[in-house]
Design a protein around this motif. Structure first.
Motif, PDB file in Angstrom:
ATOM      1  N   SER A 417      79.585  75.602  70.047  1.00 10.38           N
ATOM      2  CA  SER A 417      78.705  76.903  69.924  1.00 10.38           C
ATOM      3  C   SER A 417      79.550  77.844  69.267  1.00 10.38           C
ATOM      4  O   SER A 417      78.896  78.994  68.872  1.00 10.38           O
ATOM      5  CB  SER A 417      78.464  77.417  71.402  1.00 10.38           C
ATOM      6  OG  SER A 417      79.836  77.661  72.131  1.00 10.38           O
ATOM      7  N   ALA A 503      79.058  76.789  60.323  1.00  8.20           N
ATOM      8  CA  ALA A 503      78.486  77.078  61.381  1.00  8.20           C
ATOM      9  C   ALA A 503      77.717  75.526  61.689  1.00  8.20           C
ATOM     10  O   ALA A 503      77.201  74.926  60.911  1.00  8.20           O
ATOM     11  CB  ALA A 503      77.522  77.906  61.812  1.00  8.20           C
ATOM     12  N   GLY A 504      77.627  75.205  62.986  1.00 10.72           N
ATOM     13  CA  GLY A 504      76.830  74.058  63.307  1.00 10.72           C
ATOM     14  C   GLY A 504      77.518  72.751  62.965  1.00 10.72           C
ATOM     15  O   GLY A 504      76.797  71.725  62.804  1.00 10.72           O
TER      16      GLY A 504
END
Length: 533
Positions: A417, A503-504
Protein backbone atom coordinates in the motif's frame (compact mmCIF):
# COMPACT_ATOMS: atom_id res chain seq x y z
CA UNK A 1 79.22 38.41 -2.22
CA UNK A 2 76.81 39.38 -4.98
CA UNK A 3 77.44 38.03 -8.47
CA UNK A 4 76.59 40.04 -11.56
CA UNK A 5 74.77 38.14 -14.27
CA UNK A 6 76.12 38.25 -17.78
CA UNK A 7 73.85 39.44 -20.58
CA UNK A 8 73.84 35.92 -22.04
CA UNK A 9 72.48 34.43 -18.82
CA UNK A 10 69.81 37.10 -18.50
CA UNK A 11 68.63 36.39 -22.03
CA UNK A 12 68.39 32.68 -21.24
CA UNK A 13 66.09 33.23 -18.26
CA UNK A 14 62.39 33.21 -19.02
CA UNK A 15 61.42 34.69 -15.65
CA UNK A 16 61.48 38.16 -14.16
CA UNK A 17 64.25 37.82 -11.59
CA UNK A 18 67.08 40.34 -11.66
CA UNK A 19 70.70 40.01 -10.64
CA UNK A 20 70.53 42.03 -7.44
CA UNK A 21 68.00 39.63 -5.91
CA UNK A 22 70.53 36.79 -5.84
CA UNK A 23 73.78 35.93 -4.09
CA UNK A 24 75.53 33.59 -6.49
CA UNK A 25 75.29 31.61 -9.73
CA UNK A 26 74.70 27.85 -9.80
CA UNK A 27 76.38 26.17 -12.73
CA UNK A 28 76.21 22.57 -13.79
CA UNK A 29 75.27 20.00 -16.38
CA UNK A 30 72.19 17.89 -16.90
CA UNK A 31 73.72 14.58 -17.93
CA UNK A 32 72.78 11.11 -19.05
CA UNK A 33 73.49 8.89 -16.06
CA UNK A 34 74.32 5.75 -18.01
CA UNK A 35 75.47 3.69 -15.04
CA UNK A 36 72.75 5.14 -12.76
CA UNK A 37 75.10 5.97 -9.90
CA UNK A 38 73.88 9.56 -9.56
CA UNK A 39 77.32 10.98 -10.32
CA UNK A 40 78.63 12.38 -13.59
CA UNK A 41 81.39 10.13 -14.81
CA UNK A 42 83.88 11.27 -17.42
CA UNK A 43 82.24 9.61 -20.43
CA UNK A 44 78.62 10.54 -19.57
CA UNK A 45 77.32 13.20 -21.97
CA UNK A 46 75.32 16.30 -21.21
CA UNK A 47 71.75 16.54 -22.53
CA UNK A 48 70.77 19.49 -24.68
CA UNK A 49 67.54 21.48 -24.30
CA UNK A 50 66.53 20.32 -20.81
CA UNK A 51 64.72 22.80 -18.56
CA UNK A 52 66.29 23.66 -15.20
CA UNK A 53 64.85 26.02 -12.57
CA UNK A 54 65.66 27.83 -9.35
CA UNK A 55 62.00 27.88 -8.37
CA UNK A 56 61.35 31.09 -10.30
CA UNK A 57 63.25 31.11 -13.57
CA UNK A 58 63.45 28.39 -16.19
CA UNK A 59 66.48 28.00 -18.48
CA UNK A 60 67.37 25.51 -21.17
CA UNK A 61 70.64 23.60 -21.19
CA UNK A 62 73.03 24.34 -24.05
CA UNK A 63 74.42 21.85 -26.59
CA UNK A 64 76.70 20.37 -23.92
CA UNK A 65 73.90 20.12 -21.32
CA UNK A 66 75.19 23.08 -19.31
CA UNK A 67 73.06 25.64 -17.46
CA UNK A 68 73.51 28.67 -15.22
CA UNK A 69 70.96 29.98 -12.72
CA UNK A 70 71.09 32.67 -10.03
CA UNK A 71 70.59 31.48 -6.45
CA UNK A 72 70.11 32.92 -2.98
CA UNK A 73 71.22 31.25 0.25
CA UNK A 74 67.82 29.49 0.30
CA UNK A 75 67.30 28.02 -3.17
CA UNK A 76 66.49 24.62 -4.57
CA UNK A 77 67.81 24.04 -8.08
CA UNK A 78 65.95 21.33 -9.95
CA UNK A 79 65.59 19.73 -13.33
CA UNK A 80 62.19 19.73 -15.04
CA UNK A 81 62.15 16.11 -16.16
CA UNK A 82 61.55 15.83 -19.90
CA UNK A 83 59.67 13.06 -21.66
CA UNK A 84 61.47 9.73 -22.09
CA UNK A 85 63.73 10.24 -19.08
CA UNK A 86 63.41 9.44 -15.42
CA UNK A 87 65.17 10.85 -12.38
CA UNK A 88 66.85 8.75 -9.68
CA UNK A 89 64.78 7.75 -6.66
CA UNK A 90 65.91 7.09 -3.12
CA UNK A 91 65.19 4.04 -0.97
CA UNK A 92 61.64 5.33 -0.39
CA UNK A 93 60.93 5.71 -4.13
CA UNK A 94 61.01 9.51 -3.77
CA UNK A 95 62.31 11.28 -6.92
CA UNK A 96 65.70 12.94 -6.52
CA UNK A 97 65.74 15.67 -9.16
CA UNK A 98 67.09 18.64 -7.19
CA UNK A 99 69.93 20.18 -5.23
CA UNK A 100 69.20 22.15 -2.04
CA UNK A 101 71.42 25.20 -1.50
CA UNK A 102 71.13 26.32 2.13
CA UNK A 103 74.70 27.08 3.23
CA UNK A 104 73.67 27.63 6.87
CA UNK A 105 70.90 25.04 6.87
CA UNK A 106 67.51 25.44 8.53
CA UNK A 107 67.03 27.18 11.90
CA UNK A 108 68.02 24.91 14.76
CA UNK A 109 65.05 25.94 16.93
CA UNK A 110 62.57 23.96 14.82
CA UNK A 111 60.86 21.11 16.65
CA UNK A 112 61.35 18.89 13.61
CA UNK A 113 64.71 18.85 11.87
CA UNK A 114 65.00 20.85 8.69
CA UNK A 115 67.80 20.90 6.13
CA UNK A 116 71.33 20.39 7.42
CA UNK A 117 73.87 23.04 6.36
CA UNK A 118 74.86 22.43 2.75
CA UNK A 119 77.99 24.60 2.87
CA UNK A 120 79.39 26.63 -0.03
CA UNK A 121 77.83 26.29 -3.46
CA UNK A 122 79.59 23.46 -5.35
CA UNK A 123 81.57 24.35 -8.43
CA UNK A 124 79.19 22.16 -10.44
CA UNK A 125 75.61 21.25 -9.54
CA UNK A 126 75.15 18.38 -11.97
CA UNK A 127 71.70 16.84 -12.34
CA UNK A 128 71.31 13.22 -13.57
CA UNK A 129 68.68 11.84 -15.92
CA UNK A 130 68.18 8.23 -16.96
CA UNK A 131 66.88 7.29 -20.41
CA UNK A 132 63.44 5.67 -20.05
CA UNK A 133 60.91 5.59 -22.92
CA UNK A 134 57.38 6.68 -21.94
CA UNK A 135 54.08 5.75 -23.64
CA UNK A 136 51.29 8.03 -24.87
CA UNK A 137 48.84 6.20 -22.60
CA UNK A 138 49.54 5.57 -18.91
CA UNK A 139 47.95 5.47 -15.44
CA UNK A 140 48.84 7.29 -12.24
CA UNK A 141 47.78 6.49 -8.67
CA UNK A 142 46.34 9.36 -6.60
CA UNK A 143 46.02 9.61 -2.82
CA UNK A 144 44.30 12.34 -0.82
CA UNK A 145 45.27 13.09 2.79
CA UNK A 146 46.87 9.97 4.28
CA UNK A 147 47.23 12.10 7.45
CA UNK A 148 48.17 9.64 10.21
CA UNK A 149 48.32 10.94 13.79
CA UNK A 150 49.75 7.74 15.24
CA UNK A 151 51.55 4.55 14.33
CA UNK A 152 48.20 2.74 14.61
CA UNK A 153 46.86 4.96 11.85
CA UNK A 154 49.89 4.24 9.68
CA UNK A 155 48.99 0.58 10.16
CA UNK A 156 45.40 1.34 9.03
CA UNK A 157 46.78 2.98 5.86
CA UNK A 158 48.98 -0.04 5.27
CA UNK A 159 46.29 -2.70 5.57
CA UNK A 160 43.30 -0.75 4.24
CA UNK A 161 44.88 0.83 1.14
CA UNK A 162 48.57 0.14 0.51
CA UNK A 163 48.27 -3.64 0.40
CA UNK A 164 45.62 -3.29 -2.35
CA UNK A 165 47.94 -1.40 -4.69
CA UNK A 166 51.32 -3.09 -4.21
CA UNK A 167 52.64 -3.84 -7.68
CA UNK A 168 50.06 -1.65 -9.45
CA UNK A 169 50.76 -0.95 -13.12
CA UNK A 170 50.99 2.83 -12.77
CA UNK A 171 53.71 5.19 -13.93
CA UNK A 172 53.90 6.99 -10.58
CA UNK A 173 51.80 8.24 -7.69
CA UNK A 174 50.78 11.66 -6.43
CA UNK A 175 49.86 12.21 -2.79
CA UNK A 176 47.88 15.45 -2.44
CA UNK A 177 49.24 16.80 0.84
CA UNK A 178 48.57 16.29 4.53
CA UNK A 179 50.88 13.35 4.24
CA UNK A 180 50.95 13.31 8.04
CA UNK A 181 48.93 14.84 10.86
CA UNK A 182 51.23 17.59 12.25
CA UNK A 183 53.86 15.17 13.57
CA UNK A 184 56.53 15.53 10.88
CA UNK A 185 58.41 12.66 12.48
CA UNK A 186 55.92 10.42 10.64
CA UNK A 187 57.23 11.48 7.21
CA UNK A 188 59.70 8.63 7.19
CA UNK A 189 57.33 5.88 8.46
CA UNK A 190 54.65 6.84 5.92
CA UNK A 191 57.25 6.98 3.13
CA UNK A 192 58.51 3.56 4.16
CA UNK A 193 55.00 2.12 3.79
CA UNK A 194 54.12 3.90 0.53
CA UNK A 195 57.45 2.86 -1.02
CA UNK A 196 56.34 -0.78 -0.94
CA UNK A 197 53.86 -0.02 -3.74
CA UNK A 198 56.89 -0.02 -6.03
CA UNK A 199 56.39 3.22 -7.99
CA UNK A 200 57.85 6.73 -7.59
CA UNK A 201 55.67 9.11 -5.56
CA UNK A 202 55.37 12.88 -5.95
CA UNK A 203 54.16 14.54 -2.75
CA UNK A 204 52.23 17.78 -2.33
CA UNK A 205 52.80 20.09 0.63
CA UNK A 206 49.75 20.33 2.93
CA UNK A 207 48.71 22.39 5.93
CA UNK A 208 49.44 19.47 8.29
CA UNK A 209 52.93 19.02 6.80
CA UNK A 210 54.24 22.34 8.12
CA UNK A 211 56.68 23.46 10.79
CA UNK A 212 54.21 25.30 12.98
CA UNK A 213 56.87 26.83 15.24
CA UNK A 214 57.73 29.77 12.95
CA UNK A 215 56.48 33.34 13.02
CA UNK A 216 54.40 35.04 10.33
CA UNK A 217 57.41 37.01 9.05
CA UNK A 218 59.28 33.71 8.69
CA UNK A 219 56.44 31.93 6.86
CA UNK A 220 58.95 30.77 4.26
CA UNK A 221 60.49 28.52 6.93
CA UNK A 222 57.30 26.50 7.49
CA UNK A 223 58.35 23.98 4.85
CA UNK A 224 61.89 23.30 6.09
CA UNK A 225 61.26 19.71 7.18
CA UNK A 226 59.19 18.99 4.08
CA UNK A 227 62.06 20.25 1.91
CA UNK A 228 64.57 18.05 3.72
CA UNK A 229 62.49 14.96 2.99
CA UNK A 230 60.78 15.72 -0.33
CA UNK A 231 62.56 18.69 -1.94
CA UNK A 232 60.81 21.72 -3.47
CA UNK A 233 57.14 22.38 -2.77
CA UNK A 234 56.64 23.82 -6.27
CA UNK A 235 58.10 22.17 -9.36
CA UNK A 236 57.09 20.52 -12.64
CA UNK A 237 57.90 17.56 -14.87
CA UNK A 238 56.76 15.83 -18.03
CA UNK A 239 55.65 12.24 -18.26
CA UNK A 240 54.72 10.98 -21.69
CA UNK A 241 52.70 13.74 -23.39
CA UNK A 242 51.54 15.35 -20.11
CA UNK A 243 53.02 18.35 -18.29
CA UNK A 244 52.54 18.08 -14.50
CA UNK A 245 52.89 21.04 -12.11
CA UNK A 246 53.00 20.46 -8.35
CA UNK A 247 52.63 23.68 -6.35
CA UNK A 248 52.19 25.07 -2.85
CA UNK A 249 48.95 26.94 -2.14
CA UNK A 250 49.14 26.93 1.68
CA UNK A 251 50.22 30.23 3.25
CA UNK A 252 51.04 29.92 6.96
CA UNK A 253 50.10 32.92 9.10
CA UNK A 254 52.53 32.21 11.89
CA UNK A 255 52.49 30.26 15.14
CA UNK A 256 48.95 30.02 16.49
CA UNK A 257 47.38 31.94 13.60
CA UNK A 258 46.51 29.17 11.17
CA UNK A 259 46.82 29.45 7.38
CA UNK A 260 44.97 30.52 4.28
CA UNK A 261 45.19 29.63 0.60
CA UNK A 262 47.13 31.73 -1.86
CA UNK A 263 49.78 31.27 -4.54
CA UNK A 264 52.83 33.47 -4.03
CA UNK A 265 54.08 35.71 -6.80
CA UNK A 266 57.23 33.60 -6.87
CA UNK A 267 55.26 30.43 -7.52
CA UNK A 268 52.96 32.13 -10.04
CA UNK A 269 56.07 33.25 -11.91
CA UNK A 270 57.47 29.73 -11.90
CA UNK A 271 54.15 28.27 -13.12
CA UNK A 272 54.05 30.85 -15.92
CA UNK A 273 57.63 30.05 -16.92
CA UNK A 274 57.03 26.31 -16.80
CA UNK A 275 53.93 26.69 -18.99
CA UNK A 276 55.87 28.92 -21.39
CA UNK A 277 58.04 25.91 -22.24
CA UNK A 278 55.09 23.50 -22.69
CA UNK A 279 53.42 22.61 -25.95
CA UNK A 280 50.06 24.47 -26.17
CA UNK A 281 48.32 21.19 -27.08
CA UNK A 282 49.76 19.29 -24.09
CA UNK A 283 47.52 18.02 -21.33
CA UNK A 284 48.36 20.24 -18.35
CA UNK A 285 47.76 18.77 -14.88
CA UNK A 286 48.21 20.84 -11.72
CA UNK A 287 48.19 19.46 -8.18
CA UNK A 288 47.99 21.39 -4.91
CA UNK A 289 46.54 20.68 -1.47
CA UNK A 290 43.77 23.20 -0.82
CA UNK A 291 40.77 23.26 -3.21
CA UNK A 292 41.02 26.02 -5.77
CA UNK A 293 37.80 27.82 -4.82
CA UNK A 294 39.63 28.83 -1.60
CA UNK A 295 42.65 30.38 -3.40
CA UNK A 296 42.43 34.13 -2.86
CA UNK A 297 44.18 34.94 -6.16
CA UNK A 298 42.63 32.20 -8.28
CA UNK A 299 42.02 34.63 -11.14
CA UNK A 300 45.78 34.98 -11.64
CA UNK A 301 46.27 31.21 -11.63
CA UNK A 302 43.44 30.55 -14.07
CA UNK A 303 44.74 33.35 -16.28
CA UNK A 304 47.95 31.39 -16.79
CA UNK A 305 45.91 28.55 -18.32
CA UNK A 306 44.17 30.65 -20.98
CA UNK A 307 46.29 29.39 -23.87
CA UNK A 308 45.98 25.71 -22.98
CA UNK A 309 42.82 23.91 -24.13
CA UNK A 310 43.55 20.73 -22.11
CA UNK A 311 43.81 21.45 -18.38
CA UNK A 312 42.83 19.58 -15.23
CA UNK A 313 43.71 20.04 -11.57
CA UNK A 314 43.59 18.14 -8.28
CA UNK A 315 43.44 18.96 -4.59
CA UNK A 316 42.23 17.23 -1.44
CA UNK A 317 42.00 18.75 2.10
CA UNK A 318 38.21 18.65 2.58
CA UNK A 319 37.84 14.95 3.46
CA UNK A 320 34.96 14.77 1.04
CA UNK A 321 34.71 14.79 -2.73
CA UNK A 322 33.63 17.59 -5.06
CA UNK A 323 34.02 18.55 -8.71
CA UNK A 324 34.45 22.21 -9.63
CA UNK A 325 34.07 23.51 -13.18
CA UNK A 326 35.50 27.03 -13.09
CA UNK A 327 34.05 29.10 -15.91
CA UNK A 328 33.07 32.63 -16.79
CA UNK A 329 32.04 33.30 -13.19
CA UNK A 330 35.76 33.16 -12.36
CA UNK A 331 36.90 34.91 -15.52
CA UNK A 332 37.69 31.67 -17.34
CA UNK A 333 35.67 31.55 -20.56
CA UNK A 334 36.72 28.25 -22.09
CA UNK A 335 33.76 26.02 -23.06
CA UNK A 336 33.18 23.54 -20.28
CA UNK A 337 35.36 25.53 -17.89
CA UNK A 338 38.37 24.22 -16.02
CA UNK A 339 37.81 20.89 -14.25
CA UNK A 340 39.11 20.77 -10.69
CA UNK A 341 38.65 17.65 -8.56
CA UNK A 342 38.62 17.85 -4.77
CA UNK A 343 39.73 14.29 -4.19
CA UNK A 344 38.48 11.86 -1.55
CA UNK A 345 40.97 10.90 1.13
CA UNK A 346 42.84 7.77 2.14
CA UNK A 347 42.18 8.63 5.79
CA UNK A 348 38.46 9.20 5.18
CA UNK A 349 37.07 11.00 8.21
CA UNK A 350 40.47 11.02 9.95
CA UNK A 351 40.29 7.27 10.73
CA UNK A 352 37.19 7.70 12.89
CA UNK A 353 34.18 5.43 13.20
CA UNK A 354 33.55 1.92 14.49
CA UNK A 355 36.15 -0.71 13.56
CA UNK A 356 35.45 -3.46 11.08
CA UNK A 357 36.18 -7.12 11.78
CA UNK A 358 39.90 -6.45 11.23
CA UNK A 359 39.99 -3.53 13.66
CA UNK A 360 40.18 -0.80 10.99
CA UNK A 361 37.71 2.10 11.45
CA UNK A 362 35.18 2.39 8.62
CA UNK A 363 36.16 6.12 8.44
CA UNK A 364 33.28 7.04 6.11
CA UNK A 365 33.50 10.67 5.06
CA UNK A 366 30.87 13.21 6.06
CA UNK A 367 29.43 13.26 2.50
CA UNK A 368 28.75 9.52 2.70
CA UNK A 369 31.74 8.56 0.55
CA UNK A 370 34.13 5.77 1.54
CA UNK A 371 37.85 6.35 1.89
CA UNK A 372 39.98 5.24 -1.04
CA UNK A 373 42.11 6.38 -3.97
CA UNK A 374 41.91 7.03 -7.72
CA UNK A 375 43.53 5.72 -10.85
CA UNK A 376 43.75 8.38 -13.54
CA UNK A 377 44.38 7.37 -17.13
CA UNK A 378 46.03 9.75 -19.61
CA UNK A 379 46.03 9.20 -23.36
CA UNK A 380 47.33 11.75 -25.84
CA UNK A 381 45.14 10.27 -28.56
CA UNK A 382 41.97 10.78 -26.54
CA UNK A 383 39.97 8.23 -24.56
CA UNK A 384 36.95 7.00 -26.58
CA UNK A 385 34.58 6.59 -23.63
CA UNK A 386 35.65 10.02 -22.38
CA UNK A 387 34.43 11.70 -25.58
CA UNK A 388 37.98 12.30 -26.73
CA UNK A 389 39.22 13.83 -23.47
CA UNK A 390 42.87 13.11 -22.77
CA UNK A 391 42.18 11.80 -19.24
CA UNK A 392 39.65 9.81 -17.26
CA UNK A 393 39.29 9.01 -13.55
CA UNK A 394 38.29 5.79 -11.79
CA UNK A 395 37.66 5.98 -8.05
CA UNK A 396 38.44 2.91 -5.96
CA UNK A 397 36.87 2.58 -2.50
CA UNK A 398 39.23 0.89 -0.03
CA UNK A 399 38.36 -2.72 0.62
CA UNK A 400 35.51 -2.81 -1.90
CA UNK A 401 35.28 -4.35 -5.37
CA UNK A 402 36.47 -2.00 -8.12
CA UNK A 403 33.01 -1.94 -9.74
CA UNK A 404 31.27 -0.83 -6.53
CA UNK A 405 30.78 2.91 -7.04
CA UNK A 406 27.58 3.85 -5.23
CA UNK A 407 25.44 3.33 -2.17
CA UNK A 408 21.70 2.97 -2.62
CA UNK A 409 19.43 4.00 0.24
CA UNK A 410 16.02 2.33 -0.02
CA UNK A 411 13.92 0.40 2.48
CA UNK A 412 14.38 -3.36 2.19
CA UNK A 413 10.77 -4.20 2.98
CA UNK A 414 7.88 -2.10 1.66
CA UNK A 415 4.14 -2.45 2.17
CA UNK A 416 2.17 -2.95 -1.03
CA UNK A 417 0.00 0.00 0.00
CA UNK A 418 3.04 2.30 0.22
CA UNK A 419 5.45 1.49 -2.61
CA UNK A 420 6.05 5.09 -3.68
CA UNK A 421 9.17 5.27 -1.53
CA UNK A 422 12.04 7.72 -1.82
CA UNK A 423 15.23 6.38 -3.41
CA UNK A 424 18.59 8.01 -2.63
CA UNK A 425 21.75 7.14 -4.56
CA UNK A 426 25.18 8.35 -3.48
CA UNK A 427 27.40 8.01 -6.57
CA UNK A 428 30.67 8.57 -4.74
CA UNK A 429 32.72 10.05 -7.61
CA UNK A 430 29.84 11.91 -9.23
CA UNK A 431 29.11 15.55 -10.00
CA UNK A 432 26.21 17.63 -11.29
CA UNK A 433 27.36 16.79 -14.83
CA UNK A 434 26.74 13.07 -14.33
CA UNK A 435 23.51 11.17 -14.83
CA UNK A 436 22.01 8.50 -12.58
CA UNK A 437 19.07 6.35 -13.65
CA UNK A 438 16.85 3.68 -12.10
CA UNK A 439 15.01 0.76 -13.68
CA UNK A 440 12.29 -1.36 -12.14
CA UNK A 441 12.05 -4.84 -13.74
CA UNK A 442 9.91 -4.67 -16.86
CA UNK A 443 10.06 -0.87 -17.09
CA UNK A 444 12.28 1.68 -18.86
CA UNK A 445 15.20 3.53 -17.33
CA UNK A 446 14.08 6.60 -15.35
CA UNK A 447 16.45 9.51 -14.59
CA UNK A 448 16.93 10.48 -10.95
CA UNK A 449 17.24 14.08 -9.85
CA UNK A 450 20.56 15.58 -8.82
CA UNK A 451 20.11 16.76 -5.23
CA UNK A 452 22.52 18.43 -2.80
CA UNK A 453 21.73 17.01 0.64
CA UNK A 454 23.30 14.93 3.42
CA UNK A 455 23.79 11.23 2.86
CA UNK A 456 21.04 9.41 4.79
CA UNK A 457 23.24 6.45 5.66
CA UNK A 458 25.89 8.71 7.20
CA UNK A 459 23.13 10.57 9.08
CA UNK A 460 22.04 7.23 10.56
CA UNK A 461 25.62 6.35 11.52
CA UNK A 462 26.04 9.66 13.29
CA UNK A 463 22.68 9.35 15.03
CA UNK A 464 23.59 5.88 16.35
CA UNK A 465 26.94 7.17 17.56
CA UNK A 466 25.24 10.10 19.34
CA UNK A 467 22.76 7.72 20.98
CA UNK A 468 25.59 5.52 22.23
CA UNK A 469 27.49 8.53 23.52
CA UNK A 470 24.45 9.68 25.46
CA UNK A 471 24.00 6.23 26.95
CA UNK A 472 27.61 5.28 27.59
CA UNK A 473 29.47 8.57 27.88
CA UNK A 474 32.28 9.82 25.67
CA UNK A 475 35.07 7.78 27.30
CA UNK A 476 33.31 4.42 26.97
CA UNK A 477 32.19 5.24 23.42
CA UNK A 478 35.73 6.04 22.33
CA UNK A 479 36.92 2.83 23.91
CA UNK A 480 34.39 0.89 21.85
CA UNK A 481 35.24 2.47 18.51
CA UNK A 482 38.99 2.54 19.21
CA UNK A 483 39.52 6.05 17.91
CA UNK A 484 40.36 9.38 19.48
CA UNK A 485 37.24 11.25 18.43
CA UNK A 486 33.77 10.82 17.01
CA UNK A 487 32.61 10.97 13.42
CA UNK A 488 32.25 14.49 12.02
CA UNK A 489 28.79 15.91 11.55
CA UNK A 490 27.09 15.14 8.23
CA UNK A 491 27.70 17.62 5.41
CA UNK A 492 25.70 18.26 2.28
CA UNK A 493 26.91 15.81 -0.34
CA UNK A 494 27.37 16.98 -3.93
CA UNK A 495 27.06 13.49 -5.41
CA UNK A 496 23.49 12.51 -4.44
CA UNK A 497 20.56 11.65 -6.73
CA UNK A 498 16.97 11.10 -5.59
CA UNK A 499 13.77 9.68 -7.00
CA UNK A 500 10.67 7.70 -6.11
CA UNK A 501 9.74 4.09 -6.71
CA UNK A 502 6.67 3.74 -8.91
CA UNK A 503 3.45 3.11 -7.02
CA UNK A 504 1.65 -0.18 -7.29
CA UNK A 505 4.57 -2.60 -7.39
CA UNK A 506 3.28 -6.16 -7.02
CA UNK A 507 4.07 -8.20 -3.95
CA UNK A 508 7.29 -10.17 -3.94
CA UNK A 509 10.96 -9.51 -4.54
CA UNK A 510 12.22 -6.89 -6.98
CA UNK A 511 15.79 -6.25 -8.12
CA UNK A 512 15.92 -2.49 -8.74
CA UNK A 513 18.78 -1.57 -11.10
CA UNK A 514 20.74 1.65 -11.05
CA UNK A 515 23.07 3.09 -13.70
CA UNK A 516 25.43 6.06 -13.27
CA UNK A 517 27.31 7.67 -16.16
CA UNK A 518 30.20 9.96 -15.24
CA UNK A 519 31.69 12.90 -17.13
CA UNK A 520 34.08 10.55 -18.93
CA UNK A 521 31.30 8.37 -20.34
CA UNK A 522 32.12 5.52 -17.96
CA UNK A 523 29.05 3.62 -16.80
CA UNK A 524 28.70 2.14 -13.32
CA UNK A 525 25.90 -0.06 -12.05
CA UNK A 526 24.27 -1.07 -8.80
CA UNK A 527 21.35 -3.19 -7.62
CA UNK A 528 19.06 -2.93 -4.61
CA UNK A 529 16.71 -5.84 -3.86
CA UNK A 530 13.50 -5.00 -2.09
CA UNK A 531 10.56 -7.07 -0.90
CA UNK A 532 7.00 -5.83 -1.30
CA UNK A 533 4.51 -7.45 1.02
Amino acid sequence: MKTTLTAAIILAITGTATANEFDDIARGTVFLDENQNGLRDAAEPGIRGVRVSNGIDVVLTDDAGRYELPVTDDTIVFVIKPRDYKTPVNEDNLPRFYYIHKPAGSPTYLNFRGVDPTGPLPTAVDLPLIASPEPDRFDILVFGDTQPYSQDQINYITHDVIEEVVGIDAAFGISLGDLVGDNLGFFHPINDVVSTIGIPFHNVYGNHDMNFDVSAENEHLADETFERVYGPTTYSFDYGPVHFIIFDNVLYLGEGNGYWSSVTEKDLTFIANSLATADPDQQIVLASHIPWNEINNLDKLLGLLDDFPHTFSLSSHWHKQHHWFFGSDRGFDRPGGHHHLVHNTVSGSWWNGAPDEFGIPHTMMRDGGPNGYSIITFDDNGIPEADGKKYSIRYKAAGKPADEQMHIFLDSVILASDTAKEVVVNFWAGSERCTVEMRVPGQDWTPLEYTIRPDPYFEQLKARETMLKNRLGVERLQGMIEVGSELPNPNDSTHIWTGTLPAGLPKGGHAIEFRATDIFGQTHSGVRIIHVR
